[in-house]
Design a protein around this motif. Structure first.
Motif, PDB file in Angstrom:
ATOM      1  N   GLU A 159      -0.361  14.133 -29.101  1.00 60.59           N
ATOM      2  CA  GLU A 159       0.193  13.052 -28.867  1.00 60.59           C
ATOM      3  C   GLU A 159       0.004  12.085 -30.186  1.00 60.59           C
ATOM      4  O   GLU A 159       0.741  11.305 -30.712  1.00 60.59           O
TER       5      GLU A 159
ATOM      6  N   ASN B 221       4.738   9.815 -37.099  1.00 61.24           N
ATOM      7  CA  ASN B 221       5.560   8.590 -37.092  1.00 61.24           C
ATOM      8  C   ASN B 221       5.060   7.558 -38.248  1.00 61.24           C
ATOM      9  O   ASN B 221       6.175   7.021 -38.969  1.00 61.24           O
TER      10      ASN B 221
ATOM     11  N   MET C 141     -10.825  18.501 -26.118  1.00 60.44           N
ATOM     12  CA  MET C 141     -10.855  16.920 -26.081  1.00 60.44           C
ATOM     13  C   MET C 141      -9.584  16.679 -24.946  1.00 60.44           C
ATOM     14  O   MET C 141      -9.869  15.665 -23.969  1.00 60.44           O
TER      15      MET C 141
ATOM     16  N   TRP D 255      -8.268  14.272 -20.770  1.00 59.54           N
ATOM     17  CA  TRP D 255      -7.221  13.377 -20.905  1.00 59.54           C
ATOM     18  C   TRP D 255      -6.305  13.522 -19.629  1.00 59.54           C
ATOM     19  O   TRP D 255      -5.744  14.363 -19.984  1.00 59.54           O
TER      20      TRP D 255
ATOM     21  N   LEU E 271       3.158  13.066 -20.521  1.00 57.21           N
ATOM     22  CA  LEU E 271       2.196  13.107 -21.456  1.00 57.21           C
ATOM     23  C   LEU E 271       0.831  12.944 -21.114  1.00 57.21           C
ATOM     24  O   LEU E 271       0.383  12.463 -20.271  1.00 57.21           O
ATOM     25  N   HIS E 272      -0.151  13.339 -22.025  1.00 54.37           N
ATOM     26  CA  HIS E 272      -1.635  13.338 -21.745  1.00 54.37           C
ATOM     27  C   HIS E 272      -2.014  11.931 -22.702  1.00 54.37           C
ATOM     28  O   HIS E 272      -1.677  11.854 -23.900  1.00 54.37           O
TER      29      HIS E 272
ATOM     30  N   PRO F 273      -5.623   9.055 -22.898  1.00 51.93           N
ATOM     31  CA  PRO F 273      -7.054   8.718 -22.311  1.00 51.93           C
ATOM     32  C   PRO F 273      -6.948   7.460 -21.339  1.00 51.93           C
ATOM     33  O   PRO F 273      -7.787   7.433 -20.594  1.00 51.93           O
ATOM     34  N   ASP F 274      -5.918   6.607 -21.534  1.00 48.27           N
ATOM     35  CA  ASP F 274      -5.763   5.465 -20.735  1.00 48.27           C
ATOM     36  C   ASP F 274      -4.362   4.826 -20.944  1.00 48.27           C
ATOM     37  O   ASP F 274      -3.302   5.442 -21.537  1.00 48.27           O
TER      38      ASP F 274
ATOM     39  N   GLU G 241      -2.962   2.262 -21.984  1.00 49.64           N
ATOM     40  CA  GLU G 241      -2.440   1.614 -23.184  1.00 49.64           C
ATOM     41  C   GLU G 241      -2.067   2.548 -24.262  1.00 49.64           C
ATOM     42  O   GLU G 241      -1.003   2.415 -24.858  1.00 49.64           O
ATOM     43  N   LEU G 242      -2.948   3.695 -24.357  1.00 50.05           N
ATOM     44  CA  LEU G 242      -2.600   4.755 -25.327  1.00 50.05           C
ATOM     45  C   LEU G 242      -1.231   5.410 -24.706  1.00 50.05           C
ATOM     46  O   LEU G 242      -0.389   5.683 -25.450  1.00 50.05           O
TER      47      LEU G 242
ATOM     48  N   ARG H  51       1.831   3.690 -25.856  1.00 48.67           N
ATOM     49  CA  ARG H  51       2.127   4.028 -26.869  1.00 48.67           C
ATOM     50  C   ARG H  51       2.545   5.216 -27.524  1.00 48.67           C
ATOM     51  O   ARG H  51       3.367   5.383 -28.081  1.00 48.67           O
ATOM     52  N   ASN H  52       1.922   6.143 -26.886  1.00 46.81           N
ATOM     53  CA  ASN H  52       2.272   7.759 -26.938  1.00 46.81           C
ATOM     54  C   ASN H  52       3.456   7.887 -26.534  1.00 46.81           C
ATOM     55  O   ASN H  52       4.628   8.477 -27.008  1.00 46.81           O
TER      56      ASN H  52
ATOM     57  N   ARG I  24       5.924   5.648 -26.275  1.00 47.75           N
ATOM     58  CA  ARG I  24       6.938   5.027 -27.257  1.00 47.75           C
ATOM     59  C   ARG I  24       7.391   5.954 -28.379  1.00 47.75           C
ATOM     60  O   ARG I  24       8.456   5.995 -28.872  1.00 47.75           O
ATOM     61  N   ASP I  25       6.180   6.897 -28.729  1.00 49.58           N
ATOM     62  CA  ASP I  25       6.488   7.682 -30.064  1.00 49.58           C
ATOM     63  C   ASP I  25       7.165   8.807 -29.621  1.00 49.58           C
ATOM     64  O   ASP I  25       8.107   9.560 -30.062  1.00 49.58           O
ATOM     65  N   LEU I  26       6.881   9.442 -28.130  1.00 51.64           N
ATOM     66  CA  LEU I  26       7.523  10.683 -27.896  1.00 51.64           C
ATOM     67  C   LEU I  26       8.869  10.450 -27.274  1.00 51.64           C
ATOM     68  O   LEU I  26       9.652  11.562 -27.520  1.00 51.64           O
TER      69      LEU I  26
ATOM     70  N   ARG J 242      11.730   4.546 -30.753  1.00 48.13           N
ATOM     71  CA  ARG J 242      11.565   3.259 -31.024  1.00 48.13           C
ATOM     72  C   ARG J 242      12.796   2.506 -31.249  1.00 48.13           C
ATOM     73  O   ARG J 242      13.119   1.383 -31.760  1.00 48.13           O
TER      74      ARG J 242
ATOM     75  N   GLU K 237      15.154  -0.321 -30.130  1.00 51.79           N
ATOM     76  CA  GLU K 237      14.626  -1.665 -29.632  1.00 51.79           C
ATOM     77  C   GLU K 237      15.006  -2.049 -28.203  1.00 51.79           C
ATOM     78  O   GLU K 237      16.241  -1.559 -28.029  1.00 51.79           O
TER      79      GLU K 237
END
Lengths: 221, 94
Positions: free
Chosen positions: A18, A25, B1, B5, B26-27, B29-30, B32-33, B36-37, B39-41, B45, B47
């Motif tokens: 990820e 990006n 690591m 996750w 997806l994996h 840790p929390d 919020e991330l 964000r992940n 949003r990328d995957l 983006r 809008e």
């Protein structure tokens, strides 16, 4: 462009899949911005591939090697915060305004990404905190250069620096880290990237980046 | 690591979409991330989209063994299906 290349070096090597996508990006966003800027100045390929090290005008901060993940995040935090405030200040500029308005959205995301990771690493384990602090300490002396006035850009550099310092300080403190105490300007700090003087690893980075173009000059791709 | 996750399920509502649709997992840790992940995957983006992330452990799924009682429609009881109504003009999203 230089930072984009550095981030692209993470491809296939990031701690998790990820995160790799996130770094890629950001690298792509930055490359897009670089293409617009270089195209405004001339032929983008020629400028990227045929200039010698001494002709590059990038800040020394962005050419710093990736180091470990925390080191990369520290570089991202220091630079993306700067970029954000810089683009915000340029939004009304007749020449750079259109680019700045588009880019500020991208760099706001980069800044958020860097802040998120600074908080997690800084306020994480003893090991991650140590690494994050070392990253910030090592890069701190490269940050003064960002606020040296650039010819042709009528900006309030001092105000830019104040905003940057306040923002970065707040994040560093929230992450339970300390703001590095070393100098940011002067004899012990970096500051000549804009004059074409670069640090040692930059030449090797350029050699790798420009190799193919220089082997087959003039080819279309 | 990544062993530490947890898995997150991602639901995305596109700009013109009416509901959140499961996009993948997806994996992270929390939360919020994870957001964000995601949003990328999954959104590239574009809008105006809305993203939900849910820890996989929070989802209770129906069991495949109970498929018949759960899903086999009572086809011989057409009155159970709302098929005898005429939809007035102007009703959208039905």
């Amino acid at each position: 462009m230089v930072l984009s290349h550095r981030l692209a070096e993470w491809a296939g090597h990031a701690p998790v899949l990820e995160e790799e996508v996130a770094l890629a990006n950001i690298a792509l966003d930055l490359l897009g911005q670089a293409r617009i800027l270089l195209s405004m100045a001339g032929d983008e390929d020629e400028l990227a591939y045929l200039r010698e090290e001494r002709a590059f005008r990038n800040l020394q901060l962005v050419e710093q090697p990736n180091g470990d993940f925390a080191h990369t995040i520290a570089r991202q935090l220091l630079f993306s915060t700067y970029q954000r405030f810089l683009y915000e200040a340029l939004a009304g500029d007749p020449v750079f305004g259109p680019l700045a308005v588009k880019a500020v959205k991208e760099v706001a995301y980069h800044q958020d990404h860097a802040e998120q990771w600074t908080l997690r690493l800084g306020d994480g384990t003893e090991e991650s905190q140590g690494r994050m602090q070392r990253g910030l300490d090592a890069l701190w002396r490269f940050t003064g250069e960002m606020f040296r006035p650039v010819e042709g850009l009528a900006l309030n550099w001092q105000k830019l620096e104040e905003r940057w310092l306040a923002s970065v300080t707040a994040v560093i403190e929230r992450a339970t880290l300390r703001v590095p105490g070393g100098p940011r300007t002067g004899a012990w700090a970096a500051g000549a990237g804009r004059e074409g003087l670069h640090t040692e690893s930059f030449g090797r980075m350029l050699a790798e980046m420009q190799h193919l173009h220089r082997s087959h000059p003039g080819a279309s791709w | 690591m990544s062993g530490d996750w947890p898995l997150w399920e991602v639901f995305v509502r596109s700009r013109r979409g009416l509901s959140h649709t499961h996009a993948g997992s997806l994996h992270a840790p929390d939360a919020e991330l994870a957001l964000r992940n995601a949003r990328d995957l999954y959104t590239r983006r574009s809008e105006g989209v809305s993203i939900w992330v849910v820890p996989s452990t929070a989802i209770t799924a129906s069991s495949p063994d109970e498929k018949d009682p759960f899903f086999e429609p009572a086809a011989d009881k057409p009155y159970r299906h709302p098929t005898f109504y005429e939809i007035p003009d102007g009703v959208k999203h039905l």
